[in-house]
Design a protein around this motif. Structure first.
Motif, PDB file in Angstrom:
ATOM      1  N   THR A 112       0.840  -1.380   0.199  1.00 45.06           N
ATOM      2  CA  THR A 112      -0.053   0.311   0.119  1.00 45.06           C
ATOM      3  C   THR A 112       0.882   0.964   0.395  1.00 45.06           C
ATOM      4  N   GLU A 113       1.719   0.934   0.783  1.00 42.33           N
ATOM      5  CA  GLU A 113       3.397   2.769   0.342  1.00 42.33           C
ATOM      6  C   GLU A 113       4.668   1.664   0.808  1.00 42.33           C
ATOM      7  N   CYS A 114       5.215   2.920  -0.290  1.00 36.51           N
ATOM      8  CA  CYS A 114       6.813   2.306   0.423  1.00 36.51           C
ATOM      9  C   CYS A 114       7.192   3.561  -0.341  1.00 36.51           C
ATOM     10  N   ASP A 115       8.613   3.815   0.564  1.00 34.61           N
ATOM     11  CA  ASP A 115       9.675   4.868  -0.390  1.00 34.61           C
ATOM     12  C   ASP A 115       9.510   5.028  -1.809  1.00 34.61           C
ATOM     13  N   ALA A 116      10.182   5.968  -2.417  1.00 38.71           N
ATOM     14  CA  ALA A 116      11.034   6.242  -3.802  1.00 38.71           C
ATOM     15  C   ALA A 116      11.900   5.750  -3.531  1.00 38.71           C
ATOM     16  N   VAL A 117      12.442   5.412  -5.054  1.00 39.69           N
ATOM     17  CA  VAL A 117      13.866   4.486  -5.637  1.00 39.69           C
ATOM     18  C   VAL A 117      15.059   5.769  -5.502  1.00 39.69           C
ATOM     19  N   LYS A 142      14.064  -1.806   0.617  1.00 41.76           N
ATOM     20  CA  LYS A 142      13.323  -0.303   1.140  1.00 41.76           C
ATOM     21  C   LYS A 142      12.404  -0.685   1.891  1.00 41.76           C
ATOM     22  N   PRO A 143      12.190  -0.078   2.637  1.00 41.05           N
ATOM     23  CA  PRO A 143      10.708  -0.341   3.676  1.00 41.05           C
ATOM     24  C   PRO A 143      10.040   0.109   2.704  1.00 41.05           C
ATOM     25  N   GLY A 144       9.058  -1.522   3.439  1.00 44.73           N
ATOM     26  CA  GLY A 144       6.870  -1.185   2.185  1.00 44.73           C
ATOM     27  C   GLY A 144       6.397  -1.763   3.457  1.00 44.73           C
ATOM     28  N   VAL A 145       4.924  -1.376   3.252  1.00 38.25           N
ATOM     29  CA  VAL A 145       3.862  -1.438   4.224  1.00 38.25           C
ATOM     30  C   VAL A 145       2.407  -1.989   3.187  1.00 38.25           C
ATOM     31  N   LEU A 146       2.253  -3.502   3.870  1.00 36.72           N
ATOM     32  CA  LEU A 146       1.630  -4.044   3.304  1.00 36.72           C
ATOM     33  C   LEU A 146      -0.432  -3.506   3.526  1.00 36.72           C
ATOM     34  N   GLU A 147      -0.497  -4.282   2.765  1.00 34.92           N
ATOM     35  CA  GLU A 147      -2.770  -3.799   2.754  1.00 34.92           C
ATOM     36  C   GLU A 147      -3.204  -4.670   4.777  1.00 34.92           C
ATOM     37  N   ASN A 148      -2.423  -4.932   4.874  1.00 34.92           N
ATOM     38  CA  ASN A 148      -2.619  -6.378   6.369  1.00 34.92           C
ATOM     39  C   ASN A 148      -1.662  -5.142   7.564  1.00 34.92           C
ATOM     40  N   PRO A 197      13.578  -2.525  -4.854  1.00 30.09           N
ATOM     41  CA  PRO A 197      13.408  -1.020  -5.532  1.00 30.09           C
ATOM     42  C   PRO A 197      12.708  -0.701  -6.645  1.00 30.09           C
ATOM     43  N   PHE A 198      12.495  -1.838  -7.591  1.00 29.49           N
ATOM     44  CA  PHE A 198      12.014  -2.152  -8.357  1.00 29.49           C
ATOM     45  C   PHE A 198       9.778  -2.341  -8.248  1.00 29.49           C
ATOM     46  N   ILE A 199       9.815  -2.795  -6.613  1.00 30.00           N
ATOM     47  CA  ILE A 199       8.449  -2.969  -6.250  1.00 30.00           C
ATOM     48  C   ILE A 199       8.076  -1.416  -5.672  1.00 30.00           C
ATOM     49  N   GLU A 200       6.738  -1.130  -6.272  1.00 29.31           N
ATOM     50  CA  GLU A 200       5.510   0.207  -6.073  1.00 29.31           C
ATOM     51  C   GLU A 200       4.693  -0.481  -5.388  1.00 29.31           C
ATOM     52  N   ARG A 260       1.240  -6.384  -6.086  1.00 30.83           N
ATOM     53  CA  ARG A 260       1.103  -7.488  -5.233  1.00 30.83           C
ATOM     54  C   ARG A 260       1.826  -8.250  -5.192  1.00 30.83           C
ATOM     55  N   ILE A 261       2.498  -8.901  -4.521  1.00 32.72           N
ATOM     56  CA  ILE A 261       3.581  -9.420  -3.390  1.00 32.72           C
ATOM     57  C   ILE A 261       3.154 -11.144  -2.793  1.00 32.72           C
ATOM     58  N   VAL A 262       4.270 -11.798  -3.301  1.00 34.08           N
ATOM     59  CA  VAL A 262       4.388 -13.423  -2.265  1.00 34.08           C
ATOM     60  C   VAL A 262       5.539 -12.739  -0.499  1.00 34.08           C
ATOM     61  N   VAL A 263       4.151 -13.104   0.819  1.00 35.47           N
ATOM     62  CA  VAL A 263       4.813 -12.926   1.112  1.00 35.47           C
ATOM     63  C   VAL A 263       4.871 -14.369   3.008  1.00 35.47           C
ATOM     64  N   SER A 264       5.988 -14.613   3.076  1.00 35.76           N
ATOM     65  CA  SER A 264       6.187 -15.907   3.549  1.00 35.76           C
ATOM     66  C   SER A 264       5.722 -15.275   5.320  1.00 35.76           C
ATOM     67  N   THR A 265       4.567 -16.541   5.397  1.00 37.16           N
ATOM     68  CA  THR A 265       4.270 -16.150   6.742  1.00 37.16           C
ATOM     69  C   THR A 265       5.263 -16.645   7.571  1.00 37.16           C
ATOM     70  N   ALA A 266       5.601 -17.578   7.670  1.00 38.69           N
ATOM     71  CA  ALA A 266       6.838 -17.581   9.439  1.00 38.69           C
ATOM     72  C   ALA A 266       7.874 -16.626   9.348  1.00 38.69           C
ATOM     73  N   ASP A 267       8.123 -15.758   7.926  1.00 38.15           N
ATOM     74  CA  ASP A 267       9.043 -14.847   8.918  1.00 38.15           C
ATOM     75  C   ASP A 267       8.472 -13.625   8.673  1.00 38.15           C
ATOM     76  N   GLY A 268       7.685 -13.444   7.334  1.00 31.75           N
ATOM     77  CA  GLY A 268       6.913 -12.041   7.364  1.00 31.75           C
ATOM     78  C   GLY A 268       8.008 -11.304   6.164  1.00 31.75           C
ATOM     79  N   THR A 269       8.728 -12.357   5.155  1.00 35.00           N
ATOM     80  CA  THR A 269       9.646 -11.633   4.618  1.00 35.00           C
ATOM     81  C   THR A 269       8.975 -11.790   2.664  1.00 35.00           C
ATOM     82  N   TYR A 270       9.954 -10.870   2.067  1.00 32.15           N
ATOM     83  CA  TYR A 270       9.730 -10.897   0.299  1.00 32.15           C
ATOM     84  C   TYR A 270       9.856 -11.846  -0.055  1.00 32.15           C
TER      85      TYR A 270
END
Length: 188
Positions: A135-140, A151-157, A165-168, A172-182
């Motif tokens: 939902t939000e992330c820093d500019a490259v 870079k840090p980003g905030v997900l819909e949850n 850096p190429f993610i805006e 939509r991204i896939v996240v690991s539920t075990a450790d919350g990583t991209y």
């Protein structure tokens, strides 16, 4: 059954000091000097009290045998989350305290596995990965793309995650539920 401490995962139920504990969070710590150890945040199933324990990775712990039921997450009502057993269609609630940080990754209609001890739900196991929108992330920053920086980003949850850096925002991204990583960009 005895398992090595480094195989403990969120959602496991352990027997420790004569009590039954549901694992909420794990963190593997590798100090620069000495052996690695695992920091485990767990909740007492009966009283609801939380504690943190540390084990060396080669230590063994007692994992309890529990009955696992395939369930579906239905909805949340405040701090109560309602699930349905896919075989019997029985509905039952679980609290935010019982679920821990795993509650952040629940999505309507999601298939999960719920552990029962003596007919009582005690913990939930999520799928290994979930797809969420940034939902939000820093500019490259110019020149930053040459290295493998994140870079840090905030997900819909509401969870903060480090993303390439190429993610805006809106991706939509896939996240690991075990450790919350991209993991990767979602294939739509």
């Amino acid at each position: 059954m005895k398992i090595q401490a480094n195989t403990i995962r969120p959602g496991n139920v352990l027997s420790h000091q004569g009590k039954q504990w549901s694992v909420l969070k794990i963190q593997l710590i590798q100090p620069g000097k000495g052996g690695a150890f695992i920091q485990v945040e767990m909740r007492d199933i009966d009283s609801g009290n939380k504690t943190n324990e540390r084990w060396r990775t080669q230590d063994t712990v007692e994992k309890l045998d529990v009955r696992q039921h395939d369930c579906q997450y239905l909805f949340a009502d405040g701090d109560s989350f309602t699930f349905m057993d896919k075989e019997t269609f029985d509905q039952f609630p679980m609290s935010r305290d019982e679920l821990g940080d795993q509650a952040l990754y629940l999505q309507d209609g999601m298939d999960v596995t719920v552990d029962f001890i003596e007919g009582r739900p005690v913990s939930m196991n999520l799928p290994g990965q979930v797809t969420l929108e940034v939902t939000e992330c820093d500019a490259v920053v110019k020149g930053q793309t040459a290295t493998s920086s994140y870079k840090p980003g905030v997900l819909e949850n509401g969870v903060r995650v480090m993303i390439p850096p190429f993610i805006e925002a809106g991706t939509r991204i896939v996240v690991s539920t075990a450790d919350g990583t991209y993991v990767e960009r979602a294939k739509d």
